[in-house]
Scaffold this motif. Sequence first.
Motif, mmCIF file in Angstrom:
data_model
loop_
_atom_site.group_PDB
_atom_site.id
_atom_site.type_symbol
_atom_site.label_atom_id
_atom_site.label_comp_id
_atom_site.label_asym_id
_atom_site.label_seq_id
_atom_site.Cartn_x
_atom_site.Cartn_y
_atom_site.Cartn_z
ATOM 1 N N ASP A 114 0.806 -1.221 0.000
ATOM 2 C CA ASP A 114 0.000 0.000 0.000
ATOM 3 C C ASP A 114 0.843 1.278 0.000
ATOM 4 O O ASP A 114 0.358 2.353 0.326
ATOM 5 C CB ASP A 114 -0.944 0.018 1.205
ATOM 6 C CG ASP A 114 -0.187 0.017 2.531
ATOM 7 O OD1 ASP A 114 1.029 -0.299 2.521
ATOM 8 O OD2 ASP A 114 -0.803 0.329 3.573
ATOM 9 N N VAL A 115 2.110 1.175 -0.364
ATOM 10 C CA VAL A 115 2.988 2.342 -0.361
ATOM 11 C C VAL A 115 2.514 3.371 -1.384
ATOM 12 O O VAL A 115 2.033 3.026 -2.466
ATOM 13 C CB VAL A 115 4.452 1.932 -0.638
ATOM 14 C CG1 VAL A 115 4.613 1.355 -2.039
ATOM 15 C CG2 VAL A 115 5.406 3.104 -0.436
ATOM 16 N N GLU A 116 2.635 4.653 -1.020
ATOM 17 C CA GLU A 116 2.278 5.754 -1.911
ATOM 18 C C GLU A 116 3.517 6.610 -2.153
ATOM 19 O O GLU A 116 4.298 6.864 -1.227
ATOM 20 C CB GLU A 116 1.175 6.621 -1.287
ATOM 21 C CG GLU A 116 -0.129 5.878 -1.073
ATOM 22 C CD GLU A 116 -1.171 6.759 -0.408
ATOM 23 O OE1 GLU A 116 -0.904 7.983 -0.236
ATOM 24 O OE2 GLU A 116 -2.245 6.247 -0.063
ATOM 25 N N PHE A 117 3.677 7.084 -3.402
ATOM 26 C CA PHE A 117 4.860 7.846 -3.771
ATOM 27 C C PHE A 117 4.492 9.269 -4.178
ATOM 28 O O PHE A 117 3.448 9.512 -4.773
ATOM 29 C CB PHE A 117 5.597 7.168 -4.929
ATOM 30 C CG PHE A 117 6.076 5.780 -4.633
ATOM 31 C CD1 PHE A 117 7.018 5.551 -3.634
ATOM 32 C CD2 PHE A 117 5.588 4.693 -5.346
ATOM 33 C CE1 PHE A 117 7.465 4.265 -3.367
ATOM 34 C CE2 PHE A 117 6.020 3.409 -5.085
ATOM 35 C CZ PHE A 117 6.970 3.190 -4.088
ATOM 36 N N ASP A 118 5.413 10.186 -3.876
ATOM 37 C CA ASP A 118 5.300 11.575 -4.328
ATOM 38 C C ASP A 118 6.722 12.065 -4.559
ATOM 39 O O ASP A 118 7.687 11.452 -4.084
ATOM 40 C CB ASP A 118 4.604 12.429 -3.263
ATOM 41 C CG ASP A 118 3.987 13.701 -3.861
ATOM 42 O OD1 ASP A 118 4.514 14.177 -4.891
ATOM 43 O OD2 ASP A 118 3.013 14.213 -3.297
ATOM 44 N N GLY A 119 6.857 13.159 -5.313
ATOM 45 C CA GLY A 119 8.181 13.730 -5.469
ATOM 46 C C GLY A 119 8.555 14.105 -6.883
ATOM 47 O O GLY A 119 7.708 14.519 -7.681
ATOM 48 N N VAL A 120 9.833 13.939 -7.214
ATOM 49 C CA VAL A 120 10.390 14.329 -8.508
ATOM 50 C C VAL A 120 11.215 13.174 -9.052
ATOM 51 O O VAL A 120 12.071 12.634 -8.344
ATOM 52 C CB VAL A 120 11.291 15.577 -8.375
ATOM 53 C CG1 VAL A 120 11.846 15.981 -9.744
ATOM 54 C CG2 VAL A 120 10.529 16.728 -7.738
ATOM 55 N N GLY A 121 10.970 12.801 -10.290
ATOM 56 C CA GLY A 121 11.729 11.716 -10.899
ATOM 57 C C GLY A 121 11.485 11.658 -12.396
ATOM 58 O O GLY A 121 10.688 12.419 -12.950
ATOM 59 N N GLY A 122 12.175 10.719 -13.038
ATOM 60 C CA GLY A 122 12.090 10.553 -14.476
ATOM 61 C C GLY A 122 11.206 9.392 -14.885
ATOM 62 O O GLY A 122 10.408 8.891 -14.084
ATOM 63 N N PRO A 123 11.351 8.918 -16.115
ATOM 64 C CA PRO A 123 10.427 7.911 -16.656
ATOM 65 C C PRO A 123 10.432 6.585 -15.906
ATOM 66 O O PRO A 123 9.390 5.934 -15.792
ATOM 67 C CB PRO A 123 10.895 7.738 -18.109
ATOM 68 C CG PRO A 123 12.280 8.301 -18.156
ATOM 69 C CD PRO A 123 12.310 9.383 -17.136
ATOM 70 N N LEU A 124 11.575 6.153 -15.402
ATOM 71 C CA LEU A 124 11.621 4.865 -14.704
ATOM 72 C C LEU A 124 10.911 4.940 -13.360
ATOM 73 O O LEU A 124 10.239 3.988 -12.950
ATOM 74 C CB LEU A 124 13.072 4.416 -14.522
ATOM 75 C CG LEU A 124 13.848 4.185 -15.813
ATOM 76 C CD1 LEU A 124 15.286 3.793 -15.529
ATOM 77 C CD2 LEU A 124 13.172 3.102 -16.653
#
Length: 388
Positions: free
Chosen positions: A29-39
Motif C-alpha cells: 500500500d505504499v504511496e509515492f510523491d516527489g520528482v523523478g524521471g520515466p523509470l
Amino acid sequence: MRVFLVAGEPSGDRLGGSLMEGLCSLVPDVEFDGVGGPLMQAQGLNSRFPMSELSVMGLVEVLPKFFHLKRRIAETAQAVLDIKPDVLITIDSPDFSLRVAKIVKAQSNIRTVHYVAPTVWAWRPGRADKMAKVIDHVLALLPFEPAYMERAGMECDFVGHPVATEPVASDQEITNFRTAHELGDAPLLLALPGSRRGEVDRLAPVFGQALTLFLRDHPDMRVVVPTVSHMVDAVREHLKDWPGNPVVVDPRDLPTDQAVAEKRAAFASADLALAASGTVSLELAAQNTPMVIAYKLSWLTQKIAERMVKLKTVTLVNLVSDTHAVPERLLDDCTPELIFEALAEVYSNPKAQQTAMDVTMNRLGRGGEAPGLRAARAVLDRLPARHG
C-alpha cells in the motif's frame, strides 16, 4: 506508507525506479510523491516537475540556473513538509538534494535517507560531516563507502548497484537491434557524450574529432549513439559533424521497458565504447563492452576541481575493481589525439578489461538479491517505527 523521493538525473531515476519496485514488493500500500524521471514514473510517481530541470553538472554551470534551482529547492521542501511522508529519500544530485533535506530537517523530524553516498573519499571530505546534520541514513552503492558515512555519524548500508543484477542482452536482442537500425554485421563503436546539455556541448565536438581519426583506420565501423529523451535534439545537432553515419538510439517513442531493452542491446552490440565519465561505465561493464572514458569541464570548474579531487582515477569500474584497466582521458588530456590513441589501444586488445569488469559486477552484487530490494529493505528496517 507514504514516501517522498527526489531524483535529479537519469542515473538517479534508474536507482529510484529500482528502489520503488522493491518498496512496492515489501509494502503493497505504499504511496509515492516527489520528482523523478520515466523509470520512477513507471513505478507510480507523478513527478511534480520535469527531472531534467535538475540535470546540471559543474560548479560554474549551476550559476545561470541558480535562482530557478533555489525556487525548486524551496518548492520541493515545502511539498515534503506539507505531505509529512514517513520518509524523504533523496537520490544522488547532492547539491540539490541536501539543500532540500536541510530545510525539511530545520522544520520537522521527518526521517531523511540519501541514496548514493557523495564521493567524500574523492573530494570535499568535509561534506560527510555537514551531511550528517540533515541526513539520518545513507544507502551506498560501493562496498567501501559505509565506513566514511558511519564515521561522520550517519547510519549507512551498502546495497549494491541495480546495474549488477540487470540482464545481459541476448543474442536475439542484439540481432534484432542490428536489424532494426540496418547495421548488418559491421563493427560498432558506441559513443556516449553525456546526459546533460553542458556535457554534450563540451564533449560531442571532441568525441567527433577523435572518431574521425579512429574511423580513418576502421572505415567499415559504424557509430551508435544512445541518448536520453531530453537530449535527443541536442545530440543530433552535434552529430552533423561526426563520421560513421551515426545511428541515434532515440527512446522518446518507446515504452519505458522497451527503451531500457533497446539501450541494453545497443551496449551489448558494440565492439568498443567511448563514454563520458559516470554511471555509464558500470552499464558498459554489465554488458561486457570494452571502453575508453573521457571528460572535460568548463575552465573555471576544472581549476576548482584540480585543487579538490584526490583520486588517481574517476571511473567506477577502476575504483570498484581497484585497477586502472579502463583508460581515461580527462581534463587537459581530453583531446581528440589522446582519445584516438586510447581507442586504438583498447580495440587492439578488447579482452584486457574483462577481469576488471567481472570483478566490478561481482562486488556490486551480481548473483545476489536485487539492489533495489536490498535498498528498500534497508530503508524499512531502519525506520523508527520498525524498532518497536
